[in-house]
Structure formats: C-alpha cells, structure tokens
Design an enzyme around this catalytic site. Sequence first.
Site, PDB file in Angstrom:
ATOM      1  N   ASP A 153       0.896  -1.170  -0.018  1.00 44.05           N
ATOM      2  CA  ASP A 153       0.122  -0.093  -0.022  1.00 44.05           C
ATOM      3  C   ASP A 153       0.946   1.171   0.066  1.00 44.05           C
ATOM      4  O   ASP A 153       1.913   1.284  -0.580  1.00 44.05           O
ATOM      5  CB  ASP A 153      -0.990  -0.016   1.149  1.00 44.05           C
ATOM      6  CG  ASP A 153      -2.222   0.377   1.014  1.00 44.05           C
ATOM      7  OD1 ASP A 153      -2.511   1.802   0.824  1.00 44.05           O
ATOM      8  OD2 ASP A 153      -3.264  -0.363   0.793  1.00 44.05           O
ATOM      9  N   HIS A 219      -3.861   5.924   3.292  1.00 42.19           N
ATOM     10  CA  HIS A 219      -4.569   4.731   3.086  1.00 42.19           C
ATOM     11  C   HIS A 219      -3.792   3.444   3.855  1.00 42.19           C
ATOM     12  O   HIS A 219      -4.708   2.720   4.169  1.00 42.19           O
ATOM     13  CB  HIS A 219      -4.464   4.776   1.425  1.00 42.19           C
ATOM     14  CG  HIS A 219      -5.447   3.732   0.884  1.00 42.19           C
ATOM     15  ND1 HIS A 219      -4.878   2.223   0.698  1.00 42.19           N
ATOM     16  CD2 HIS A 219      -6.550   3.758   0.521  1.00 42.19           C
ATOM     17  CE1 HIS A 219      -6.035   1.649   0.125  1.00 42.19           C
ATOM     18  NE2 HIS A 219      -6.913   2.607   0.017  1.00 42.19           N
ATOM     19  N   SER A 399     -11.196  -0.865  -0.753  1.00 43.60           N
ATOM     20  CA  SER A 399      -9.980  -1.060   0.212  1.00 43.60           C
ATOM     21  C   SER A 399     -10.143  -1.265   1.667  1.00 43.60           C
ATOM     22  O   SER A 399      -9.305  -1.871   2.078  1.00 43.60           O
ATOM     23  CB  SER A 399      -9.197   0.424  -0.094  1.00 43.60           C
ATOM     24  OG  SER A 399      -8.629   0.373  -1.487  1.00 43.60           O
TER      25      SER A 399
END
Length: 464
Positions: A153, A219, A399
């Site tokens: 990520d 994220h 996600s």
Amino acid sequence: MKLLLTRTVLAATLFIPAFILQAEVDNYRLLLQRTDQVIVHFKEKPTEARALAFIKQGVTHGGYGVAAGKRQEVLEIGATLDIEDVKVLAEGLEDDPQVEFAEPDLLMQTMKVPNDPLYNEQWHYFEFKAGMNLPPAWDISVGSSKNVIAILDTGITEHSEISSRVLFGYDMIADPWMANDGDGVDNDPRDPGDSLQPGACGKSFGNPIPANVRKSSWHGTHVAGTIAANTNDNKGLSGVTWYDRVLIVRVLGRCGGYTSWIADGIRWAAGLPVYGLPINPNPANVINLSLGGTSLVCSQTYQDAIDEVVAAGVTVVVAAGNEQRNVALTTPANCKNVITVGAINRSGNRSWYSNYGTGIDIMAPGGETHFPGNGILSLYNSGLKSPLAESRKELQGTSMAAPHISGLIALSYEVNPNLTPAERKKILKETARPFASDSNCSTFRCGAGIADAGSFLRAVQNTQ
C-alpha cells in the site's frame, strides 16, 4: 445409576424458524456443542412416588427447582454428549406422562469481546446485517505473532495503536518524485504523504487526474489498522487479528504505483527472491492488495507473481475496486488464484461504489460515509500533506473491505496451517452468510455472500 447414551442414537432434526438464517444457527452452535445434563419439567403436582420412580429409571438427580409452580429436576446423563444426541434423550423422557417437557441443560460461555472503548463503533465486526460476526471467531482464534500479513500500500505512519505489531519491509517505489521521500527503492516503507495538486499526474483521456487538490490519503495506515490495531488493550479501537504482525511494503506513492513495483512487492513479501533486494526475513502468510487499475485482462506480470506466491502457500486478497462497474475491468482483482472482495454497507446491501459481477468471491464491510457512523473506523493521521499526529477516521471503499478478509484468513492460518490458499477460499465462500431476500446483491453480482468469520473458522477447525 447414571444413564449412558450409546452412539447409536439418531441425530434429532433441528427446526429453524423462517426468520432465523442457517448461518445464525451455525454460529450459535459454536458455543452450545456438548452437555452432560438434562432439565426435566414435571407437570403440576406429580405424585412423589412417581417422580422418584422416574428419577430412578436410570439418571442421576443433579438438582431441584420450581418454575411456575411446577417441579424441575436437573438430571445428569453420565457422559458429555453432542447437543443433538441430548435432544434425542430429552424427547424420550417426554414420553413419560409425568413430564411436561425436557431439554438439554446447555452450557453457556462468554464470547470474546474486546475492551477497546471504540469497539462499539466498529459495527463492521459484529452487527448481523453486514458485520463479520467476529466475536465467535475470536473464541476459536485471536491470531498469533507467528503469522504475518503483508500490506502492499502507501506505507504506514507512526501510530501507538499498531506500532508494536509492525514489521518494516521495503519501499518498492523507484521514482523519487512519486516516492516523495527523496530517493527510490529503500528499506523504509513509512508513508511521507501522497498529497497532490491539480493535474500533477498528467492527463488521461484528456482529463486531469486528479481534478482537485487531494490531501494525503494515509491509506496504508487505515488498512493496517483494520487488520491489526492493538485489540483488547483498553485503548482506542480493535483490529481483526489480536496478535498477528503486519509487514509493510510500500508500492503506492504520489499518482499510484506501477505493476512492476507491485509484482516485486508480492514476491518479496512472500519471501521469494527479487533482484537487487535481500530476502524478506519475515515472509507473509497473507498478502493484502487494496489497490487496482483498469485493464480488460490480468497482466502476465501480475499473474506470474500471484501464482508463484500462492504455490508457496500464501493467500492473496484483492479489493474489487470502487468504479461501480464489472470487476472484470479491474486488475489485479480480475486475476486468477486471488480472493476478490466487494464492499457492503451497514444495511447489508452492495455499497454504491463497489464493483460487482461474477468475478467477486465474497463481500465484506466497506461502509458508506455519507451518514456518520456508517463508514469503516480505523487508524489515520491528522496531517494534510505530511504526517502529523496520530488519529482515527471513517473511510469507505473496497480497500476497507479487503483487510477484513485478510485478517480473517490470517486467523485461519493459526487454526489450521496446512490448508492451501484454494482450500481457504473455498471454505470462505461455502460459509458465507446469504444475502437478505430484499438485498440489491445476488450471487451473480456479489459473490458467495457476506463473509461470516464464526462459521468460517469453525469450518476450518473441523477440517483438521
């Protein structure tokens, strides 16, 4: 004298009311599997002689009580038996005219529920309509520090709720500008931020990407928190796994990351050789890919990397994508030998943004943030561009759904380390909770159903 029930007794048929789904019953059975006692309720005013004669028929008196003016006896069977067998015995006792009804004396237990103060806001772990049904799963496994989940990520920021569980892997971003950390590939996967100005990523089909200023996403930190935020420590929120470690592999920077970097990250995370890099000393059991892009086919680069790690026993979990389109157009979600995860909202319907189609394997909570409290609550950072203070935030997306499955799959490695990735995927789909009759999901659009952690781990446990 104690009554001994032989194993030749037939299993009783379980009547399930129409309003209770089979999955609910299966989860309830996790805690009510065996007992060695039967409760017998006599009819009003039984004669003392007949009651005593009944007790002497072959069971041991274990207690006495009064319910609604009626006698109640607790009778010991003399052996610990499956609930279904004890139900057969109880039905036989009801043939006596003195008995109003008899039933197994069920042994109740607590279910593991974290003491983290924000756990009650994490509906995605426990609510029946769309939650993962994690409490009964945690009674089977809360994970192990031996297990590793790789998160490919944006990297991770410092956060007290996960720092003790983090393994620092590698930063695979070769372009210094995209990396935003002053260099290329290195052994520092911390997230320096991925904020952007309009048009910073060039043009695609004549449209600037992005159209507006974008703050840093943090994220990877959010994804990591769902998998492995410190749980049951009386602080903050909870993660799916209580003890598993997370390996941080940075593959996304400003404007994203190239397939070649991600493929290298996949191999490296699994402990396979990657040219120019040292062998990963902490190979992963599970790889989480909350990322993707548009492609009609899975690239050979992706597929080769995925096939290699799956052959090594590693399960790869991929987010389906958030473009409201058929998942067949999104990669690596359209690759073979992965678990492709779509998103549901708090009501158990497909989240408005989630990709769909026959390529979806399973649905998990991804939330919707247009109403406060309906997103996925996890770890975050307060910085707009570069990292500042640790924080928490609700986000939405496939996600956010994928790490729920990655964490659950990791728990299954502790329960049974010998299953193949394909076998874990098969059991995950077979134990999924069916979509409600009024849901906007079907098996054609949303895969096997909503992931049910309790049913899944119980089935994994039974394969040993």
